[in-house]
Design a protein around this motif. Structure first.
Motif, PDB file in Angstrom:
ATOM      1  N   SER A 199       0.879  -1.169   0.126  1.00 56.41           N
ATOM      2  CA  SER A 199      -0.058  -0.159   0.157  1.00 56.41           C
ATOM      3  C   SER A 199       0.738   1.322   0.092  1.00 56.41           C
ATOM      4  O   SER A 199       0.578   2.211  -0.381  1.00 56.41           O
ATOM      5  CB  SER A 199      -1.004  -0.053   1.251  1.00 56.41           C
ATOM      6  OG  SER A 199      -0.034   0.037   2.467  1.00 56.41           O
ATOM      7  N   SER A 200       2.143   1.366   0.590  1.00 57.55           N
ATOM      8  CA  SER A 200       2.900   2.366   0.403  1.00 57.55           C
ATOM      9  C   SER A 200       4.399   2.025   0.682  1.00 57.55           C
ATOM     10  O   SER A 200       4.747   0.926   1.151  1.00 57.55           O
ATOM     11  CB  SER A 200       2.493   3.196   1.786  1.00 57.55           C
ATOM     12  OG  SER A 200       2.882   2.844   2.800  1.00 57.55           O
ATOM     13  N   ALA A 227       3.103  -4.796   6.777  1.00 59.54           N
ATOM     14  CA  ALA A 227       4.243  -5.665   6.746  1.00 59.54           C
ATOM     15  C   ALA A 227       3.919  -6.933   6.355  1.00 59.54           C
ATOM     16  O   ALA A 227       4.932  -7.923   6.067  1.00 59.54           O
ATOM     17  CB  ALA A 227       4.379  -5.552   8.429  1.00 59.54           C
ATOM     18  N   THR A 228       2.568  -7.372   6.073  1.00 58.38           N
ATOM     19  CA  THR A 228       2.376  -8.698   5.669  1.00 58.38           C
ATOM     20  C   THR A 228       2.208  -8.856   4.172  1.00 58.38           C
ATOM     21  O   THR A 228       1.691  -9.810   3.642  1.00 58.38           O
ATOM     22  CB  THR A 228       0.893  -9.076   6.199  1.00 58.38           C
ATOM     23  OG1 THR A 228      -0.089  -8.145   5.837  1.00 58.38           O
ATOM     24  CG2 THR A 228       1.033  -9.248   7.774  1.00 58.38           C
TER      25      THR A 228
END
Length: 237
Positions: free
Chosen positions: A168-169, A194-195
């Motif tokens: 996402s970023s 993180a996933t």
């Protein structure tokens, strides 16, 4: 006189329709009136024939009595509730590679005598499951997880989808940096979430002849550049 059921004075019958034979032993064996009559305390739970054949009807506990010459003895028979169905909660779940998730096998009826189930995965290369229903995503795809009841072999299923989680970023640390010619430093790229499934970062420099960047984020200041160029260069992850 002592009635026994396969050597026991109590018996647990696991299935409706089970028909064990009660054997009444009359003492002494040469008693004048050794005829035995049988009676069920609750025929709706279990009936008993004139020969001591018990038939389980519905779950519950009943006393089967054998009487001979005014003397009686009893055997307690318990008809247990069988498993009628198994479902898995939830019946669908999406996880990512490396994630784990606990599934719950729901037994019907809730007070069935044997609550044990055996867990299996239709495709362990996509998702595995352990003996406690803990699922782990292995690779992208879909696998069906099955819980099979030990009593009756009833089956419940859950469709596990192991999906790609997109980035996402991305941020680069430090965001700005001053260097001298010949100097080097290392930038750190942080991905969210993180996933995220694919976490490979590609580095690039808008002027590789001025500032180079390696694929581990190491940058090197090579030159100032031409007089007409802006001396601020951009490194992109």
């Amino acid at each position: 006189m002592e009635p026994v059921l396969n050597g026991e004075t109590e018996k647990r019958l696991h299935n409706i329709g089970t028909r064990p034979l009660l054997i009444a032993t009359v003492t002494p064996s040469n008693a004048t009136n050794g005829a035995v009559t049988w009676k069920s305390g609750d025929p709706t739970i279990a009936t008993v024939s004139a020969t001591g054949l018990v038939t389980a009807r519905t779950p519950g506990t009943v006393t089967i009595t054998a009487t001979a010459d005014g003397k009686s003895a009893a055997c307690t028979v318990t008809v247990l509730k069988p498993v009628s169905a198994v479902t898995i909660n939830p019946n669908r779940k999406t996880i990512s590679i490396g994630d784990t998730f606990a599934l719950q096998a729901v037994i019907t009826p809730s007070d069935a005598w044997n609550q044990a189930v055996v867990w299996t995965s239709g495709d362990p290369s996509i998702a595995t499951v352990d003996a406690n229903g803990m699922v782990k995503g292995v690779r992208i795809g879909t696998a069906t997880i099955t819980a099979t009841s030990v009593d009756g072999n009833h089956v419940g299923t859950c469709v596990i989808t192991v999906a790609k989680i997109p980035v996402s970023s991305i941020t680069v640390t430090p965001a700005t940096l001053s260097m001298i010619i010949g100097g080097q430093s290392k930038l750190i790229a942080t991905l969210l979430p993180a996933t995220a499934t694919i976490r490979t970062v590609t580095w690039s420099s808008d002027k590789p002849g001025v500032v180079s960047v390696a694929q581990d984020g190491t940058i090197r200041a090579l030159s100032i550049g031409t007089a007409s160029s802006r001396r601020r260069r951009t490194i992109t992850a």
